[in-house]
Design an enzyme around this catalytic site. Sequence first.
Site, mmCIF file in Angstrom:
data_model
loop_
_atom_site.group_PDB
_atom_site.id
_atom_site.type_symbol
_atom_site.label_atom_id
_atom_site.label_comp_id
_atom_site.label_asym_id
_atom_site.label_seq_id
_atom_site.Cartn_x
_atom_site.Cartn_y
_atom_site.Cartn_z
ATOM 1 N N LYS A 124 45.426 29.555 -4.902
ATOM 2 C CA LYS A 124 45.801 30.694 -5.733
ATOM 3 C C LYS A 124 45.572 32.007 -4.982
ATOM 4 O O LYS A 124 44.718 32.075 -4.090
ATOM 5 C CB LYS A 124 45.055 30.679 -7.073
ATOM 6 N N LYS B 51 33.617 27.485 -5.440
ATOM 7 C CA LYS B 51 32.944 28.642 -4.840
ATOM 8 C C LYS B 51 31.691 28.236 -4.090
ATOM 9 O O LYS B 51 31.337 28.833 -3.080
ATOM 10 C CB LYS B 51 32.602 29.685 -5.913
ATOM 11 N N LYS C 212 41.143 37.534 -4.624
ATOM 12 C CA LYS C 212 40.497 38.676 -3.962
ATOM 13 C C LYS C 212 39.578 38.207 -2.853
ATOM 14 O O LYS C 212 39.307 38.936 -1.907
ATOM 15 C CB LYS C 212 39.649 39.459 -4.977
#
Length: 332
Positions: free
Chosen positions: A194, A111, A197
Amino acid sequence: MARIFSGIQPTGIAHLGNYLGAIRNWVALQNGNEGIYCLVDLHALTVWVDPEALRAQTRTNAALLIACGIDPARSILFNQSAVHAHARLAWIFNCVARFGWLNRMTQFKDKAGKDREAVSTGLFVYPNLMAADILAYHATEVPVGDDQSQHLELANDIAQKFNHDYGVEFFPTITPRIMKASARIMSLRDGQKKMSKSDPSDQSRINLTDSADVIAQKIRRAKTDPEPLPGSEEGLAQRPEAQNLVGIYAALADQTVAEVLRRHEGKGFGPFKESLTELVESVIRPIAEATQRIEQDAGEIDRILRNGADRAAAIADPIVTEAEKIVGFLQP
Ligand code: TYM
C-alpha cells in the site's frame, strides 16, 4: 446527524492514499454530521520521531487538512495530546483488551517485523488507544481506508467487553465508513504494497504538497507492465500496477473503472500516464498552494487546534469521567 470521528498520524506528509481513502470522505461527511478530526500525535510516538519534526508535521498536516476542505468552524480539528481524555480512556482499554486480541493485529505484525523484542510497547497497544479515540466521543461512524478495518473490529470488541463486564450499555457500536473504490491505494513502485508515509522511497507515493514537476516525474517512473490498457476490468486481473493507476484515475475523475477503461482501451501506459498526471496535478495543485498559504501563519494554526481541542474536550471529558466512575475510580 451522526457523530463522525477519524484520525491521521502527523508523521510525514499526507499522501494521495490518505486523501482518496480517507480525507476526501471526511470532507464530504462534514455536511449534515458532526465531524471530529484528529492529528494523532500520541500514535505517532509509537515509533521514533524527532520532537521538532513531530511539532512541524503536526502543523503542516493540520494546514493540509484545512486545504483539503476540513472547515474548522464546522468540524472539530485538533491534536490528540491536547485532549487528555484519550490517554485516560486508553489506559482503561489496556485493561479491557486481551493480549491475544492485540497479538492478532496484522498491522502490528507488519510494523514490528522480525524484531518484536525491540519495538515499543506503545506499538503493541496502539489499537486500544485508537478505540479510545473514537469511543471517548461516543462516535458511531468512522471514515477510514481498508487498512484500519481490523482495528475498528477490535474497537467494537473492546466496547462490547466493557459493556458486558460492567453490566452497562455505555459504549455504542462503531460503523466503519470505507469507500470501496479507493480504500486501498497502492505504492507507485510495487502494486502489492500500500502507498504509505513510512515507505523509505518517496517515489512510492504522491504527497499532497508535491510540485507539478515532482508529480509528473513520479508518475512517469511508476511501475507498469508492457501490455496496453484492456477494455474491461477482467483484463486488469494479475496486473496490480495497472489496476492501481486505473483505480487512482477513476477515483480522482469520479468515474467507474469500466468508464476509464472504455475511454483508454488499447492505449499504452505512456499516453495514459500523461492523462493521469494532468488529473492528479489538477487535484493536488490547489491543495498544495492552499497548504503553503495556511502554513505561513503558524500562530493561526495553533489557535485553530487550541479551539478544536477545547471543543473536543467539552465532549470527551464527561464521557471519560463517566467511564472512570463505571470502573470504580473514586472521584473525590
Ligand atoms: P494513517 O495516518 O496511517 O492514515 C490516515 C487515513 O488514511 C488511510 N490510508 C489509506 N487509504 C487508502 N490507501 C492507502 N494507501 C492509505 N494509507 C492510509 C487510513 O486508512 C486512514 O484512514 N491508526 C490510524 C489513525 C487513527 C485513527 C483513529 C483513525 C488513530 N486513531 C481513530 C480512525 C479512528 C492511522 O494510522 O492512519
